[in-house]
Design a protein around this motif. Structure first.
Motif, PDB file in Angstrom:
ATOM      1  N   PRO A 121       0.600  -1.045  -0.136  1.00 37.78           N
ATOM      2  CA  PRO A 121      -0.107  -0.282   0.318  1.00 37.78           C
ATOM      3  C   PRO A 121       0.999   0.906   0.030  1.00 37.78           C
ATOM      4  CG  PRO A 121      -0.414  -1.058   1.888  1.00 37.78           C
ATOM      5  CD  PRO A 121       0.380  -1.717   1.058  1.00 37.78           C
ATOM      6  N   LEU A 122       2.068   1.163   0.612  1.00 37.95           N
ATOM      7  CA  LEU A 122       3.301   2.605   0.181  1.00 37.95           C
ATOM      8  C   LEU A 122       3.578   2.328  -0.770  1.00 37.95           C
ATOM      9  CD1 LEU A 122       4.928   2.563   3.907  1.00 37.95           C
ATOM     10  CD2 LEU A 122       2.331   3.474   3.837  1.00 37.95           C
ATOM     11  N   SER A 123       4.042   1.773  -0.994  1.00 38.49           N
ATOM     12  CA  SER A 123       5.220   1.756  -2.480  1.00 38.49           C
ATOM     13  C   SER A 123       4.037   2.742  -3.910  1.00 38.49           C
ATOM     14  CB  SER A 123       5.358   0.368  -2.899  1.00 38.49           C
ATOM     15  OG  SER A 123       6.347   0.797  -2.363  1.00 38.49           O
ATOM     16  N   TYR A 124       2.086   1.602  -3.661  1.00 38.04           N
ATOM     17  CA  TYR A 124       0.738   1.601  -4.714  1.00 38.04           C
ATOM     18  C   TYR A 124       1.256   3.495  -4.897  1.00 38.04           C
ATOM     19  CZ  TYR A 124      -3.531   2.676  -5.970  1.00 38.04           C
ATOM     20  OH  TYR A 124      -4.292   2.966  -7.082  1.00 38.04           O
ATOM     21  N   LEU A 125       0.868   4.213  -2.937  1.00 37.32           N
ATOM     22  CA  LEU A 125       1.091   5.917  -3.038  1.00 37.32           C
ATOM     23  C   LEU A 125       1.887   6.231  -3.573  1.00 37.32           C
ATOM     24  CD1 LEU A 125      -1.335   5.349   0.683  1.00 37.32           C
ATOM     25  CD2 LEU A 125      -2.379   5.282  -1.700  1.00 37.32           C
ATOM     26  N   TYR A 126       2.749   5.676  -3.102  1.00 37.37           N
ATOM     27  CA  TYR A 126       4.350   7.039  -3.794  1.00 37.37           C
ATOM     28  C   TYR A 126       4.101   6.841  -5.148  1.00 37.37           C
ATOM     29  CZ  TYR A 126       9.157   8.489  -4.281  1.00 37.37           C
ATOM     30  OH  TYR A 126       9.408   8.528  -5.227  1.00 37.37           O
ATOM     31  N   HIS A 127       3.972   5.576  -6.017  1.00 35.54           N
ATOM     32  CA  HIS A 127       4.148   6.105  -6.775  1.00 35.54           C
ATOM     33  C   HIS A 127       2.688   6.391  -8.126  1.00 35.54           C
ATOM     34  CE1 HIS A 127       8.102   3.975  -7.581  1.00 35.54           C
ATOM     35  NE2 HIS A 127       7.661   2.712  -6.584  1.00 35.54           N
ATOM     36  N   THR A 171       9.847   8.594   6.760  1.00 35.99           N
ATOM     37  CA  THR A 171       9.088   6.810   6.645  1.00 35.99           C
ATOM     38  C   THR A 171       9.577   6.788   5.299  1.00 35.99           C
ATOM     39  OG1 THR A 171       8.712   6.034   8.457  1.00 35.99           O
ATOM     40  CG2 THR A 171       8.187   4.296   7.409  1.00 35.99           C
ATOM     41  N   PRO A 172      10.489   6.443   5.037  1.00 35.56           N
ATOM     42  CA  PRO A 172      10.104   6.223   2.944  1.00 35.56           C
ATOM     43  C   PRO A 172       8.717   5.012   2.853  1.00 35.56           C
ATOM     44  CG  PRO A 172      12.789   5.648   3.952  1.00 35.56           C
ATOM     45  CD  PRO A 172      11.524   6.023   5.024  1.00 35.56           C
ATOM     46  N   MET A 173       7.700   5.586   1.372  1.00 36.94           N
ATOM     47  CA  MET A 173       7.083   5.039   1.361  1.00 36.94           C
ATOM     48  C   MET A 173       8.052   4.059   0.399  1.00 36.94           C
ATOM     49  SD  MET A 173       4.401   8.021   1.897  1.00 36.94           S
ATOM     50  CE  MET A 173       2.940   6.978   1.062  1.00 36.94           C
ATOM     51  N   ASN A 174       8.566   4.531  -0.605  1.00 31.98           N
ATOM     52  CA  ASN A 174       8.989   4.097  -1.704  1.00 31.98           C
ATOM     53  C   ASN A 174       9.568   2.766  -1.607  1.00 31.98           C
ATOM     54  OD1 ASN A 174      10.059   3.172  -4.958  1.00 31.98           O
ATOM     55  ND2 ASN A 174      11.979   4.557  -4.796  1.00 31.98           N
ATOM     56  N   LEU A 175       9.295   2.164  -1.306  1.00 31.19           N
ATOM     57  CA  LEU A 175       9.469   0.276  -0.551  1.00 31.19           C
ATOM     58  C   LEU A 175       9.301  -0.989  -1.733  1.00 31.19           C
ATOM     59  CD1 LEU A 175       8.097   0.198   2.526  1.00 31.19           C
ATOM     60  CD2 LEU A 175       9.817   1.122   2.313  1.00 31.19           C
TER      61      LEU A 175
END
Length: 265
Positions: free
Chosen positions: A167-173, A191-195
């Motif tokens: 979810p974090l990476s989806y929101l980031y991209h 906290t980085p979201m681009n995981l």
């Protein structure tokens, strides 16, 4: 507020809290959901009264979903949202979200802005009807007060970013706010979201991994700020959401109360 007179559906209605007893009942609902159900850590003062509260409650409006079959006032509260306008900040000095995010870009936005927070719904009422009532209530409030921009922290359950990588990476991209409007998590909290790489994300699965509230913001045309914040007290990972009200999708405009629009001063 007259704008809320027509916001009913079956036995449920949505309106602003009208007295301290209703605010206390909303705080008790927040306590049951955040602390009893989701594992947040209350202060001793909160645990003593079984209510979630802070200094912001006194200067905010409290949006309530009430099931009149359970009671016409405090006894019937099954959902709540806390609303704070720029014009209310003078009474307390800051928005709640500044403890996690640099809001410079948001605060410089012209016109009235609205911070959304402390959203929760009783477990027995987490259905489409209740969520639609909450959105209709927010919409009526937005039109009544001529809100130009809405923002606030939304939560993903848990405090391990690796378990929330999708979810974090989806929101980031896919939903990151434009630079001119992008809040950034404060140094020391960032906290980085681009995981995950964008190519490794299935957008359908990414969207499905989000909590219903975050999905709702995205359907309203919302963006996500830069960086997540781990909130150990609430057992959550927070992201900052921004919604320009002139970008609200047509899908949700049809839920907006037209009387609220026509009667707005």
């Amino acid at each position: 507020m007259a704008a809320f007179d027509a916001l009913t559906e079956g036995s449920q209605e949505i309106r602003l809290a009208e007295n301290d007893r209703e605010i206390a009942a909303a705080q008790a609902l927040r306590y049951r959901v955040f602390y009893d159900e989701m594992g947040a850590k209350p202060t001793a003062e909160m645990a003593a009264v079984l209510r979630d509260f802070d200094d912001f409650d006194a200067v905010c409006d409290h949006l309530l979903v009430i099931d009149r079959n359970r009671g016409a006032g405090a006894e019937g509260i099954v959902g709540t949202y806390r609303l704070m306008r720029r014009s209310s900040v003078a009474e307390i000095g800051r928005f709640y979200s500044v403890s996690e995010y640099d809001l410079s870009a948001v605060l410089s936005y012209p016109g009235e802005i609205l911070e959304l927070g402390r959203s929760c719904v009783d477990a027995a009422y987490r259905n489409k009807l209740t969520m639609q009532l909450l959105w209709r209530g927010i919409a009526a409030y937005v039109f009544h007060h001529k809100i130009e921009l809405m923002f606030g922290c939304a939560s993903l359950h848990g405090t391990d970013p690796q378990k929330l990588a999708l979810p974090l990476s989806y929101l980031y991209h896919y939903h990151r706010a434009p630079d001119a409007l992008c809040p950034k998590a404060l140094p020391g909290l960032y906290t980085p979201m681009n995981l995950l790489a964008k190519d490794d994300i299935n957008p359908v699965r990414g969207l499905a991994s989000l909590p219903p509230l975050v999905k709702g913001y995205l359907r309203l045309g919302g963006f996500i700020g830069d960086g997540a914040v781990i909130d150990h007290q609430f057992n959550t990972t927070d992201v900052c959401v921004i919604v320009k009200t002139d970008m609200v999708s047509d899908k949700y405009y049809k839920h907006y109360d037209r009387t609220a629009r026509s009667e707005a001063p």
